[in-house]
Design a protein around this motif. Sequence first.
Motif, PDB file in Angstrom:
ATOM      1  N   ILE A  55      53.464 -38.037  16.252  1.00 37.66           N
ATOM      2  CA  ILE A  55      52.742 -36.814  16.997  1.00 37.66           C
ATOM      3  C   ILE A  55      52.427 -35.752  16.043  1.00 37.66           C
ATOM      4  CG2 ILE A  55      53.461 -36.867  19.574  1.00 37.66           C
ATOM      5  CD1 ILE A  55      55.309 -34.297  17.669  1.00 37.66           C
ATOM      6  N   SER A  56      52.961 -35.982  14.903  1.00 38.36           N
ATOM      7  CA  SER A  56      52.382 -35.046  13.489  1.00 38.36           C
ATOM      8  C   SER A  56      51.569 -35.788  12.759  1.00 38.36           C
ATOM      9  CB  SER A  56      53.823 -35.056  12.881  1.00 38.36           C
ATOM     10  OG  SER A  56      55.018 -34.573  13.339  1.00 38.36           O
ATOM     11  N   ALA A  57      50.879 -36.579  13.088  1.00 36.21           N
ATOM     12  CA  ALA A  57      49.905 -37.364  12.514  1.00 36.21           C
ATOM     13  C   ALA A  57      48.695 -36.650  12.615  1.00 36.21           C
ATOM     14  CB  ALA A  57      49.633 -38.768  12.667  1.00 36.21           C
ATOM     15  N   TYR A  58      47.895 -36.455  11.479  1.00 36.79           N
ATOM     16  CA  TYR A  58      46.532 -36.300  11.662  1.00 36.79           C
ATOM     17  C   TYR A  58      45.683 -37.427  10.916  1.00 36.79           C
ATOM     18  CZ  TYR A  58      42.040 -33.504  12.065  1.00 36.79           C
ATOM     19  OH  TYR A  58      40.894 -33.019  12.337  1.00 36.79           O
ATOM     20  N   ARG A  59      45.273 -38.381  11.809  1.00 31.66           N
ATOM     21  CA  ARG A  59      44.643 -39.615  11.115  1.00 31.66           C
ATOM     22  C   ARG A  59      43.234 -39.226  10.585  1.00 31.66           C
ATOM     23  NH1 ARG A  59      48.153 -43.903  13.276  1.00 31.66           N
ATOM     24  NH2 ARG A  59      49.302 -43.225  14.778  1.00 31.66           N
ATOM     25  N   TYR A  60      43.014 -40.302   9.865  1.00 30.15           N
ATOM     26  CA  TYR A  60      41.465 -40.356   9.426  1.00 30.15           C
ATOM     27  C   TYR A  60      40.785 -40.947  10.608  1.00 30.15           C
ATOM     28  CZ  TYR A  60      37.247 -42.113   7.112  1.00 30.15           C
ATOM     29  OH  TYR A  60      35.821 -42.315   7.028  1.00 30.15           O
ATOM     30  N   ASP A  61      39.570 -40.467  11.031  1.00 29.67           N
ATOM     31  CA  ASP A  61      38.908 -40.515  11.986  1.00 29.67           C
ATOM     32  C   ASP A  61      37.648 -41.533  11.930  1.00 29.67           C
ATOM     33  OD1 ASP A  61      38.695 -40.973  14.950  1.00 29.67           O
ATOM     34  OD2 ASP A  61      37.587 -39.118  15.013  1.00 29.67           O
ATOM     35  N   GLY A  62      37.182 -41.997  10.647  1.00 30.24           N
ATOM     36  CA  GLY A  62      36.263 -42.839  10.418  1.00 30.24           C
ATOM     37  C   GLY A  62      36.300 -44.326  10.480  1.00 30.24           C
ATOM     38  N   PRO A  63      35.209 -45.001  10.408  1.00 31.57           N
ATOM     39  CA  PRO A  63      35.075 -46.558  10.507  1.00 31.57           C
ATOM     40  C   PRO A  63      35.567 -47.243   9.314  1.00 31.57           C
ATOM     41  CG  PRO A  63      33.123 -45.402  10.138  1.00 31.57           C
ATOM     42  CD  PRO A  63      33.934 -44.502   9.952  1.00 31.57           C
ATOM     43  N   GLU A  64      35.784 -46.606   8.063  1.00 33.38           N
ATOM     44  CA  GLU A  64      36.153 -47.630   6.929  1.00 33.38           C
ATOM     45  C   GLU A  64      37.449 -48.282   6.902  1.00 33.38           C
ATOM     46  OE1 GLU A  64      33.060 -44.509   5.872  1.00 33.38           O
ATOM     47  OE2 GLU A  64      34.918 -44.360   6.815  1.00 33.38           O
ATOM     48  N   VAL A  65      37.275 -49.350   6.382  1.00 32.01           N
ATOM     49  CA  VAL A  65      38.451 -50.521   6.643  1.00 32.01           C
ATOM     50  C   VAL A  65      38.861 -50.908   5.063  1.00 32.01           C
ATOM     51  CG1 VAL A  65      39.414 -52.580   7.603  1.00 32.01           C
ATOM     52  CG2 VAL A  65      38.473 -50.918   8.982  1.00 32.01           C
ATOM     53  N   ASN A  66      40.207 -51.144   4.819  1.00 30.73           N
ATOM     54  CA  ASN A  66      40.557 -51.830   3.665  1.00 30.73           C
ATOM     55  C   ASN A  66      41.099 -53.104   3.997  1.00 30.73           C
ATOM     56  OD1 ASN A  66      41.951 -52.874   1.250  1.00 30.73           O
ATOM     57  ND2 ASN A  66      42.039 -50.764   0.434  1.00 30.73           N
ATOM     58  N   THR A  67      40.201 -54.045   3.880  1.00 32.97           N
ATOM     59  CA  THR A  67      40.628 -55.513   4.327  1.00 32.97           C
ATOM     60  C   THR A  67      41.987 -55.940   3.722  1.00 32.97           C
ATOM     61  OG1 THR A  67      38.662 -56.519   3.033  1.00 32.97           O
ATOM     62  CG2 THR A  67      38.756 -56.382   5.465  1.00 32.97           C
ATOM     63  N   SER A  68      41.839 -55.716   2.237  1.00 31.72           N
ATOM     64  CA  SER A  68      43.009 -56.217   1.678  1.00 31.72           C
ATOM     65  C   SER A  68      44.447 -55.582   2.095  1.00 31.72           C
ATOM     66  CB  SER A  68      42.842 -56.229   0.298  1.00 31.72           C
ATOM     67  OG  SER A  68      42.711 -54.894  -0.170  1.00 31.72           O
ATOM     68  N   LEU A  69      44.300 -54.403   2.317  1.00 27.44           N
ATOM     69  CA  LEU A  69      45.255 -53.498   2.816  1.00 27.44           C
ATOM     70  C   LEU A  69      45.667 -54.080   4.187  1.00 27.44           C
ATOM     71  CD1 LEU A  69      47.322 -50.833   2.342  1.00 27.44           C
ATOM     72  CD2 LEU A  69      45.615 -49.658   3.429  1.00 27.44           C
ATOM     73  N   ALA A  70      45.000 -54.168   4.861  1.00 27.86           N
ATOM     74  CA  ALA A  70      45.270 -54.711   6.475  1.00 27.86           C
ATOM     75  C   ALA A  70      45.941 -56.156   6.306  1.00 27.86           C
ATOM     76  CB  ALA A  70      43.870 -54.999   7.191  1.00 27.86           C
ATOM     77  N   HIS A  71      45.353 -56.960   5.451  1.00 30.52           N
ATOM     78  CA  HIS A  71      46.272 -58.149   5.218  1.00 30.52           C
ATOM     79  C   HIS A  71      47.642 -58.009   4.692  1.00 30.52           C
ATOM     80  CE1 HIS A  71      46.219 -62.707   4.341  1.00 30.52           C
ATOM     81  NE2 HIS A  71      46.999 -62.306   3.391  1.00 30.52           N
ATOM     82  N   SER A  72      47.796 -57.183   3.801  1.00 32.74           N
ATOM     83  CA  SER A  72      49.190 -57.012   3.330  1.00 32.74           C
ATOM     84  C   SER A  72      49.933 -56.462   4.260  1.00 32.74           C
ATOM     85  CB  SER A  72      49.283 -56.073   1.869  1.00 32.74           C
ATOM     86  OG  SER A  72      48.456 -54.902   2.153  1.00 32.74           O
ATOM     87  N   GLU A  73      49.500 -55.222   5.100  1.00 34.48           N
ATOM     88  CA  GLU A  73      50.548 -54.641   6.006  1.00 34.48           C
ATOM     89  C   GLU A  73      50.645 -55.273   7.198  1.00 34.48           C
ATOM     90  OE1 GLU A  73      50.140 -50.275   4.499  1.00 34.48           O
ATOM     91  OE2 GLU A  73      48.754 -50.620   6.521  1.00 34.48           O
TER      92      GLU A  73
END
Length: 315
Positions: free
Chosen positions: A153-171
């Motif tokens: 509930i503390s987060a203020y997330r980025y709200d855009g469409p950009e995605v890092n696919t290599s980061l998605a894979h690693s996470e």
Amino acid sequence: MATLTVPAGVPPVAEDCEQLRKAFTGWGTNEKLIIDILAHRDAAQRRAIRAAYAETYGEELLRALNDEIHGKFERAVIQWTLDPAERDAVLANEEAKKWHAGGRALVEIACTRTPAQLWAAKQAYHDRFKRSLEEDVAAHVTGEFRKLLVPLISAYRYDGPEVNTSLAHSEAKILQDKIHDKAYGDEEIIRILTTRSKAQLLATFNSYNDQFSHPINKDLKEDPKDEYLATLRAIIRCFTCPDRYFEKIIRLAIGSVGTDENSLTRIITTRAEVDLKLIKEAYQKRNSVPLEKAVSKDTTRDYEDMLLALLGAEY
């Protein structure tokens, strides 16, 4: 996607206030008139009605409603009449102060609102309760749930469409490793779920499915009775399929022994201006019964009429 129906020719705000005042005076309360007005006005219109009512009659509309109507009908009308951010603040406060492991309001507010809407809810919380939401959650929630919910509930997330696919894979791999080791409360799981944008999380969950040939939530069902795992699954479903998540909450609320009116009211009042039409479609598809019919079967009188009005049904 909303089910709220607003008439083409909305009366002037002063007329709505006058009609509401009439509903409160005389012999008995005119509940139908209250529903006819408030259940068919959007957030901006309800806000204007509240302001004009207070200025005209020297009394807060919510206080007048509280004096005139009661029980689950009162709860539904009050929750609906509140500004969305104020409503979220009230729901969050109720859950934080009466915390139990199966609570879902905090997760819904943190994960199905935009970052700006979550920020507005937390600002409304400051204004109404003179404390921060984070402060109350930290004070009343304990153990692994506190470690998860405070950053959520503390987060203020980025709200855009950009995605890092290599980061998605690693996470996705990080998540799988921690889940495989049953380290469900690991700080890496919490970090990923509570800081990444919605678009990034969806890419990560898709990568998890691609790499391991099944959805992440399947691996989080090790113990179906474990409420912490259920909370993790709820967070993920709020991001991946909110309509089906909310459909399930409603189905459980009206499908068990005794109706869970608080959950039913919460979902209908918070989603009627957002995506309740999608939730209705998901309910019909899952249960082969229109949601309006199911709600009508499980509720009665003015409470039933209020919920049906917000569902966009004739009552």
